[in-house]
Design a protein around this motif. Sequence first.
Motif: not given
Lengths: 381, 381
Positions: A43-44, A60, B331, B334-335, B337-338, B351, B361, B363, B365, B375-378
């Motif tokens: 996934t990176g 996935y 995951s 992360q995916y 993001q790429t 965004d 869940q 976000f 940007s 990225s940020h995972v809540f």
Amino acid sequence: MKRLRTFLALAAVPLFLAACGNLGSSSMSGTSGSNSSGSTQLTGQSSDGDYEGVIKSGHYQTSKSRGVTNSQDSGNTYNLKSFENGMLSVSKKVFSTKKYVFQEGQHLTTSTVQNWLDRKSKSNPTGLNPKSNGSTSSTKRNPIYIQALEEQDYMTQKNNKLHLGGVTVGIAVNSVDYYKKTQYGATYETKITKAAGEAYAKQAANTVLKRLRQKSALKDVPIVIAIYRQASNDSLVGGDFIAYSQNKAGSTSVAKWTAMDEKNYVFPISSGSSSPNSNDSSAFTNFKTEVENFFPNLSGVTAQAHYNGKSLTGMHVNIQTQFYSQTEIISFTQYLQTAAQKYLPSGVPIDITVASTDGTQSFLSRASGAKKFTSHVFNSY
Amino acid sequence: MKRLRTFLALAAVPLFLAACGNLGSSSMSGTSGSNSSGSTQLTGQSSDGDYEGVIKSGHYQTSKSRGVTNSQDSGNTYNLKSFENGMLSVSKKVFSTKKYVFQEGQHLTTSTVQNWLDRKSKSNPTGLNPKSNGSTSSTKRNPIYIQALEEQDYMTQKNNKLHLGGVTVGIAVNSVDYYKKTQYGATYETKITKAAGEAYAKQAANTVLKRLRQKSALKDVPIVIAIYRQASNDSLVGGDFIAYSQNKAGSTSVAKWTAMDEKNYVFPISSGSSSPNSNDSSAFTNFKTEVENFFPNLSGVTAQAHYNGKSLTGMHVNIQTQFYSQTEIISFTQYLQTAAQKYLPSGVPIDITVASTDGTQSFLSRASGAKKFTSHVFNSY
């Protein structure tokens, strides 16, 4: 009594798009390995502290036992996130994020886990929960101890192929077992002490380890087993991991447990309770007072605080608002950036989420080593 | 027919905590100015491109006409955010964020704005909307042209005091006027062309400018007036600013309008429509296809795209998911993001929000000049 539910039926994932572009530097070569009919990618990685995940043929690689847990009548959703996040944290102690890649559990199927989570009975000999003793009295019945069981796989790369390098199994035990005497009837509770739950889970862990070793793929890999104690349904925070064991390749019984002294608290601390460190809770109270004063109609400021022993290791702050003007949210977020830095405990990672009934309005976060909060206001064109 | 609603009653803001700590470098000295009974501070600035806001005696200085707009039966909430954000963008063309501080409008009160937004009548001589002609036919009646009017103040600092340095007034005109023939009856629509709405608003802008100049505080400051055309209620994106005028201190009629060629689109483009640049929309379609393939149960991938002429200037991507497992969200993020970096148009701020029915869940940007997405995972403890 069938107390099981599969949240998501994934048996028939349609492979409607077989090709997938390689994703930059994190792609692996598409040579067809023994366990792969298409290309495998990762996934990176968003940061050094996170594992990469596995993508196969563009999809996935979801868990073989995805979404299985003993159902709770009005389950606490905090437990789910907390359990999975905690398993990752425990795994990081053993499987370095630099060397290992995360893969959802591929060796325990939905039906296996469902049977294990059910009561032991003639028709279900592999059940890890005790046989029913016939009683429905909350103090006399045999409760359901084990609420959830999850597998996570940790892969290593060699010659452009992924190999199983280790497994983490999480076992979640109830602090309260919620049950019904009749279908659709009232919900009753059997309390399970920490000691009783822990002892039961450790015994079950031995059984689980033995069973895992019978699978050829798991015979010779390190297996981590972590025990989690679920929070009750009325909790505003998830449960806690209480112990984990690191089992060498081939071992069939747990030699040693490492106790974990991690606990979650909700701020503001309710009267009659106390937090491990009163400085943290009073820092939060000062922040809350200051912030509630900023706007006339703030609904609530609360936080989840995570402790390791007496040390605060992180905080999620949740601010509920009623206002909606975009300029107000922008100004409020800027203000929070300053106020959070001034009032909240330093040196630990902190997130702040500002939400209204319309959803998340803005959020701020500070990483472990950072001094300043970064912020983002959710926007719309 | 009283079509007005005050969303938030703020007349009696309780001043229940009068003292407030100075907030670091952004505080101003507490010398009591003519218009301040306590200390004045600024919110702090999260980035150079944002205005700081004004705090008085620990309270955010809310607007004197906070939350006033003509009610819409099932109003489009995108319009609200879009209108306020757009006013900030227009203001930045005139009032530099380095020199000016943002303050919610302090000169137009709730009752003034309510009267202005109502129809002109014997009892309401200041109404900016046309007199009723008695007709309820959607093509013959006089529609409500002006739906919202908002004031924003831009302050400068001198000798540690804030002075009004300029004002921006936004006038929002309807593209569709929603009305009822009887209370609680069916909703009918009168369409208003862009030309008709713009002409009406420009006329009203002249009246507004004259009225503002009659207030001693506004006599001698630059006043920017911006005209916004509301999106219809079924739109998934807000409306567009169509023109603005920059009026020198003292001027009592608008000398010149500057046309604005900014438009919002929803991706994927619905069949029969087209976007200003087909590269952008096909890039988005590729991204959407790739992402929808990743998980078996993604609900939807859409985006709001903002254009200036034929140039894309920004994008908000919204991904609705049904899955809930925390490791899956990590995951997936992360995916994304790429994938976002690979597929989505480069060089513009983007965004991406990942949300389920449980809320946001994660976000991602990317700022205007940046290459990579953060990225940020809540999370939850």
